[in-house]
Design an enzyme around this catalytic site. Structure first.
Site, PDB file in Angstrom:
ATOM      1  N   ASP A 274     -37.157 -16.528   9.679  1.00 14.68           N
ATOM      2  CA  ASP A 274     -37.699 -17.335  10.460  1.00 14.68           C
ATOM      3  C   ASP A 274     -38.776 -18.048  10.084  1.00 14.68           C
ATOM      4  OD1 ASP A 274     -36.915 -20.325  11.280  1.00 14.68           O
ATOM      5  OD2 ASP A 274     -36.611 -19.836  13.396  1.00 14.68           O
ATOM      6  N   CYS A 314     -36.715 -24.403   7.039  1.00 16.49           N
ATOM      7  CA  CYS A 314     -36.774 -25.326   8.593  1.00 16.49           C
ATOM      8  C   CYS A 314     -37.189 -26.291   7.797  1.00 16.49           C
ATOM      9  CB  CYS A 314     -36.861 -24.831   9.081  1.00 16.49           C
ATOM     10  SG  CYS A 314     -38.808 -24.694   9.575  1.00 16.49           S
TER      11      CYS A 314
HETATM   12  N1  SAH Z   1     -38.331 -17.224  15.556  1.00 18.32           N
HETATM   13  C1  SAH Z   1     -38.773 -18.333  16.265  1.00 18.32           C
HETATM   14  C2  SAH Z   1     -39.775 -19.033  16.110  1.00 18.32           C
HETATM   15  C3  SAH Z   1     -40.824 -18.999  14.669  1.00 18.32           C
HETATM   16  S1  SAH Z   1     -41.566 -20.534  14.350  1.00 18.32           S
HETATM   17  C4  SAH Z   1     -38.411 -18.603  17.133  1.00 18.32           C
HETATM   18  O1  SAH Z   1     -36.806 -18.504  17.522  1.00 18.32           O
HETATM   19  O2  SAH Z   1     -38.711 -18.716  18.257  1.00 18.32           O
HETATM   20  C5  SAH Z   1     -42.804 -19.832  13.321  1.00 18.32           C
HETATM   21  C6  SAH Z   1     -43.974 -18.568  12.838  1.00 18.32           C
HETATM   22  O3  SAH Z   1     -44.170 -18.009  11.918  1.00 18.32           O
HETATM   23  C7  SAH Z   1     -45.031 -19.109  14.125  1.00 18.32           C
HETATM   24  O4  SAH Z   1     -44.795 -18.259  15.303  1.00 18.32           O
HETATM   25  C8  SAH Z   1     -46.346 -18.615  13.306  1.00 18.32           C
HETATM   26  O5  SAH Z   1     -47.426 -18.357  14.569  1.00 18.32           O
HETATM   27  C9  SAH Z   1     -45.497 -17.897  12.419  1.00 18.32           C
HETATM   28  N2  SAH Z   1     -45.928 -17.828  11.042  1.00 18.32           N
HETATM   29  C10 SAH Z   1     -46.463 -18.863  10.027  1.00 18.32           C
HETATM   30  N3  SAH Z   1     -47.040 -17.751   9.276  1.00 18.32           N
HETATM   31  C11 SAH Z   1     -47.048 -16.537   9.291  1.00 18.32           C
HETATM   32  C12 SAH Z   1     -47.021 -15.335   8.613  1.00 18.32           C
HETATM   33  N4  SAH Z   1     -48.087 -15.825   6.720  1.00 18.32           N
HETATM   34  N5  SAH Z   1     -46.953 -14.175   8.857  1.00 18.32           N
HETATM   35  C13 SAH Z   1     -46.560 -14.355  10.049  1.00 18.32           C
HETATM   36  N6  SAH Z   1     -46.041 -14.997  11.120  1.00 18.32           N
HETATM   37  C14 SAH Z   1     -46.723 -16.870  10.646  1.00 18.32           C
END
Ligand code: SAH
Length: 369
Positions: A274, A314
């Protein structure tokens, strides 16, 4: 209405003022809030010749809130999206309810100029004890209004606050977390994960505060591995998992998720992927499609035979059809035969206006590898 469609603005051009939109022939088409500095020059609220009623915003807020209250699709949760911008004919306004707190995000000059009216309408319609405004700094810059984070009414509790969704309990950092603190738009997908998790080793990639990990733990997962680049988000994930599934084997990895799936040899029977929005603008689509394909390709290499993979996108620029093609490319390169079991979209409290297809930003694919 985009700026390119506006030939001229007559009269005072105060940010947020009600404006009457006329055709080139002078015929009245619609009314909306003016955003003089934005590419979206007018947020349309009322179509036709009739000027909008003075209580239009209040009435729409009341109807949006009432619609959630008697929706069978939203039973058994104390947290819902009350107002979903264009989807509730209230462009520029998002309001999420977390228990007795309403968190409001204003993203247009029109709504920012009506902050008090919006707050008192939400307060009246919900009866919630407190309201809190989240800053949307990017919107404020774009629209030219002052940022204003803080209480709208009542005594706002300390963040994080506890919510309960279908027996899953979460701590929500409404003051500093992402969005308004929690991904309410993934509720139906969390239900799905809970129903599939039993006995499976689960990877929650881009876990944030463990929305999916908690669902998996509650559903009897053999283990949950939560990966996110934000150590702060993972700290809440840790607390959320300990509260909901104290006996589940859990692992938290503060790491780059793209690297994690590339480098690890671990194997999982349920993977949730996600990522954050990777294509905010149309010109990002090619690069984003590649990133989605990569993370899915390497995810599939971590997937046991018969594993479920729930992959999300998204960005409204990448719709279900393109996302399926991306999944096809990933499956081909991973040399796995993959079936699409279900296509997911936003849940019932995130309605999309038929006039505003861009509001459909969330696509999920439940795959079996
Ligand atoms: N699955 C979560 C929402 C994810 S939002 C839920 O349902 O609550 C996207 C997330 O990806 C955020 O927490 C952000 O910190 C993380 N993120 C962004 N880039 C990233 C990367 N390169 N590696 C790991 N996490 C990342």
């Amino acid at each position: 209405m985009l700026s390119g469609a506006v030939a001229r603005v007559e009269g005072p051009a105060e940010p947020g003022a009600w404006s009457c939109v006329r055709s080139a022939e002078g015929e009245v088409l619609a009314y909306g809030h003016l955003s003089p500095h934005s590419r979206i020059r007018v947020r349309l609220l009322a179509f036709g010749k009739e000027p909008p009623a003075s209580d239009l915003i209040e009435a729409r807020i009341a109807s949006a809130v009432a619609g959630r209250a008697d929706s069978a699709l939203l039973a058994d949760t104390d947290s819902v999206r009350l107002v979903n911008s264009e989807g509730d004919a209230l462009p520029g306004l998002v309001a999420d309810r977390y228990g007795d707190l309403v968190v409001v995000k204003l993203t247009s000059a029109g709504m920012a100029a009506r902050r008090d009216e919006v707050a008192s309408a939400l307060r009246r319609a919900t009866g919630a004890a407190s309201g809190f405004e989240r800053t949307d700094a990017a919107a404020a810059r774009r629209e030219g209004f002052a940022v204003n984070q803080g209480a709208l009414w009542g005594r706002v509790p300390e963040a994080p606050i506890a919510i309960c969704e279908r027996r899953r309990r979460y701590l929500v950092d409404f003051a500093d977390g992402q969005k308004t603190g929690f991904y309410l738009d993934q509720r139906d997908a969390r239900d799905l994960v809970e129903s599939l998790a039993s006995g499976r080793r689960v990877l929650d990639l881009f876990a944030y505060t463990g929305g999916f990990g908690v669902a998996a733990g509650r559903g009897g997962a053999a283990s949950v591995t939560a990966v996110d680049s934000s150590a702060r988000a993972l700290e809440l994930a840790r607390q959320n998992l300990a509260d909901n599934a104290p006996d589940c084997a859990v692992r938290f990895e503060s790491a780059d998720a793209f690297e994690f799936v590339r480098q690890r040899a671990d194997c999982f029977e349920l993977l949730v992927i996600d990522p954050p929005p990777l294509a905010r603008r149309r010109r990002d689509v090619t690069r984003a499609a590649r990133a989605h394909k990569d993370v899915l390709l390497f995810g599939l290499r971590r997937a046991a035979p018969g594993a479920f993979v729930l992959a999300f996108c998204c960005s409204h620029h990448i719709g279900p059809e393109l996302f399926r093609k991306i999944a096809f490319g990933a499956a081909l390169d991973a040399d796995r035969s993959v079936r699409v079991l279900r296509t997911l979209g936003p849940p019932a409290d995130h309605p999309v206006s038929i006039d505003h297809p861009e509001g459909h930003y969330l696509t999920g694919l439940l795959l079996q590898a």
